[in-house]
Design an enzyme around this catalytic site. Structure first.
Site, short mmCIF file in Angstrom:
data_model
loop_
_atom_site.label_atom_id
_atom_site.label_comp_id
_atom_site.label_asym_id
_atom_site.label_seq_id
_atom_site.Cartn_x
_atom_site.Cartn_y
_atom_site.Cartn_z
CB SER A 173 -0.91 -0.12 1.46
OG SER A 173 -1.86 1.28 1.51
CE1 TYR A 200 -3.67 -2.40 5.34
CE2 TYR A 200 -3.31 -0.19 4.65
CZ TYR A 200 -3.74 -1.46 4.05
OH TYR A 200 -3.75 -1.78 2.87
N1 LIG Z 1 -9.16 -1.27 -2.04
C1 LIG Z 1 -7.39 -0.42 -1.46
O1 LIG Z 1 -7.94 1.08 -1.50
C2 LIG Z 1 -6.72 -0.59 -1.25
C3 LIG Z 1 -5.68 0.51 -1.52
C4 LIG Z 1 -4.38 0.00 -0.64
C5 LIG Z 1 -3.39 -0.97 -0.64
N2 LIG Z 1 -4.55 -2.33 -0.49
C6 LIG Z 1 -4.02 -3.73 -1.07
O2 LIG Z 1 -5.07 -4.44 -1.64
C7 LIG Z 1 -5.04 -5.70 -1.00
C8 LIG Z 1 -6.05 -6.34 -1.37
O3 LIG Z 1 -7.44 -5.46 -1.07
P1 LIG Z 1 -9.05 -5.72 -1.66
O4 LIG Z 1 -9.29 -3.56 -1.49
O5 LIG Z 1 -9.03 -6.13 -3.04
O6 LIG Z 1 -9.84 -5.83 -0.39
P2 LIG Z 1 -11.31 -6.54 -0.21
O7 LIG Z 1 -11.86 -6.33 -1.59
O8 LIG Z 1 -11.57 -6.56 0.91
O9 LIG Z 1 -10.80 -8.01 -0.36
C9 LIG Z 1 -9.67 -9.24 0.59
C10 LIG Z 1 -9.84 -10.22 -0.36
O10 LIG Z 1 -9.29 -10.94 0.70
C11 LIG Z 1 -9.91 -12.09 1.10
N3 LIG Z 1 -9.31 -12.25 3.16
C12 LIG Z 1 -9.98 -11.32 3.71
N4 LIG Z 1 -8.72 -11.90 4.66
C13 LIG Z 1 -8.06 -12.94 4.19
C14 LIG Z 1 -8.01 -13.75 5.17
N5 LIG Z 1 -7.19 -13.84 6.76
N6 LIG Z 1 -7.73 -14.59 4.49
C15 LIG Z 1 -7.11 -14.83 3.12
N7 LIG Z 1 -8.73 -14.84 2.51
C16 LIG Z 1 -8.66 -13.35 2.54
C17 LIG Z 1 -11.19 -11.71 0.95
O11 LIG Z 1 -12.63 -12.76 0.89
P3 LIG Z 1 -13.19 -14.16 2.32
O12 LIG Z 1 -13.54 -12.44 3.22
O13 LIG Z 1 -14.02 -14.55 2.20
O14 LIG Z 1 -11.47 -13.85 2.86
C18 LIG Z 1 -10.99 -11.24 -0.22
O15 LIG Z 1 -11.36 -11.89 -1.12
C19 LIG Z 1 -5.52 -5.42 0.21
O16 LIG Z 1 -3.58 -6.61 0.74
C20 LIG Z 1 -5.06 -4.03 0.94
O17 LIG Z 1 -4.77 -4.28 2.16
C21 LIG Z 1 -6.16 -2.04 -0.84
#
Ligand SMILES: NC(=O)c1ccc[n+]([C@@H]2O[C@H](COP(=O)([O-])OP(=O)(O)OC[C@H]3O[C@@H](n4cnc5c(N)ncnc54)[C@H](OP(=O)(O)O)[C@@H]3O)[C@@H](O)[C@H]2O)c1
Length: 252
Positions: free
Chosen positions: A138, A151
């Site tokens: 991130s 985080y």
């Molecule tokens: N979206 C943003 O703005 C943003 C910005 C910077 C960085 N990121 C990073 O990008 C990555 C993805 O984010 P996202 O926004 O796409 O998240 P998201 O929409 O909340 O999706 C998260 C995914 O991870 C799975 N997951 C969560 N906890 C888990 C666990 N303990 N074990 C196995 N699977 C797990 C969830 O499925 P289940 O709930 O079924 O487990 C889901 O498939 C993360 O690392 C986040 O920190 C996101």
């Protein structure tokens, strides 16, 4: 084989059922890879499998639990070409609002679990010959963004672990890189983006003037998995609409 294809390759994506991870799965499949999706919810996995019949398999597991990681390792193939550590999340508080357990939970999900899983899958990555490991970090791991120390520190640690592992594993042909997104339209940040004042502040801070779509982050992740990226290792690529390079907004 084309440098821009992944035919015959096997990839494993944690958190591949939603958001950025799901977009990564879609892109990997489009480029010819077989993809193993990891998520906790079987329903999310089933939905992803239904979208890609025969191209995706699923493992329902929590990456933060030793039992969950053992299930992943048990089901992973003998050779693994691409490993995307995408599962992550946050509980946003000031330091004084955290207890040790919550800090440990955030660090476990965003830093310790990727490292444990990489260690446990190392032999399969070596067996692939030219494997690629991609951490989803991130921009909160690069600059301070009020996301909470746990985080930000975990994502910064992941970017540093990327450099260390890239060095440690280079001789076996394994490349290790990080992609660091800024705000991306997923369920994770939907509550933040739904607040007009927060959204306005985010857009004002972003030279491209919008948040990312998941596929825009996914394409950067998948690029690093391609043979086309064969000389790139140990890097952290910000996919942030120019946010992290902006000192002051441009004023002609
Ligand atoms: N979206 C943003 O703005 C943003 C910005 C910077 C960085 N990121 C990073 O990008 C990555 C993805 O984010 P996202 O926004 O796409 O998240 P998201 O929409 O909340 O999706 C998260 C995914 O991870 C799975 N997951 C969560 N906890 C888990 C666990 N303990 N074990 C196995 N699977 C797990 C969830 O499925 P289940 O709930 O079924 O487990 C889901 O498939 C993360 O690392 C986040 O920190 C996101």
């Amino acid at each position: 084989m084309s440098s821009w294809r992944l035919d015959g390759k096997t990839a494993l994506v944690t958190g591949g059922s939603k958001g950025i991870g799901r977009a990564v799965v879609d892109e990997l499949v489009a480029l010819g890879a077989h993809v193993i999706v990891v998520a906790r919810s079987q329903a999310g996995i089933d939905e992803t499998l239904a979208a890609h019949p025969g191209k995706v398999t699923g493992i329902a597991a929590d990456v933060t639990s030793a039992a969950g990681r053992a299930r992943i390792v048990g089901a992973a193939p003998a050779t693994l070409d691409v490993l995307v550590h995408n599962a992550g999340g946050n509980i946003r508080r000031p330091l004084t609002g955290y207890d040790d357990e919550t800090i440990a939970q955030i660090v476990s999900l965003n830093l310790l679990s990727p490292l444990s899983l990489s260690r446990e899958l190392h032999g399969r990555l070596v067996a692939a010959g030219q494997a690629s490991v991609i951490h989803v970090g991130s921009v909160a791991g690069i600059i301070a963004l009020g996301t909470g120390v746990a985080y930000g520190a975990a994502k910064a640690g992941l970017a540093q672990a990327t450099r260390t592992l890239a060095l440690e594993w280079a001789s076996t042909g394994i490349r290790v890189n990080t992609v660091a997104p800024w705000y991306t339209r997923t369920d994770l940040v939907a509550p933040v983006l739904a607040q007009p004042k927060r959204l306005e502040a985010i857009l004002a801070r972003t030279p491209l003037g919008r948040v990312a779509e998941p596929v825009e982050v996914a394409r950067a992740i998948v690029f690093l998995a391609l043979p086309a990226a064969s000389y790139i290792t140990g890097q952290c690529l910000a996919v942030d609409g120019g946010m992290s390079i902006q000192g002051l907004p441009y004023a002609p």
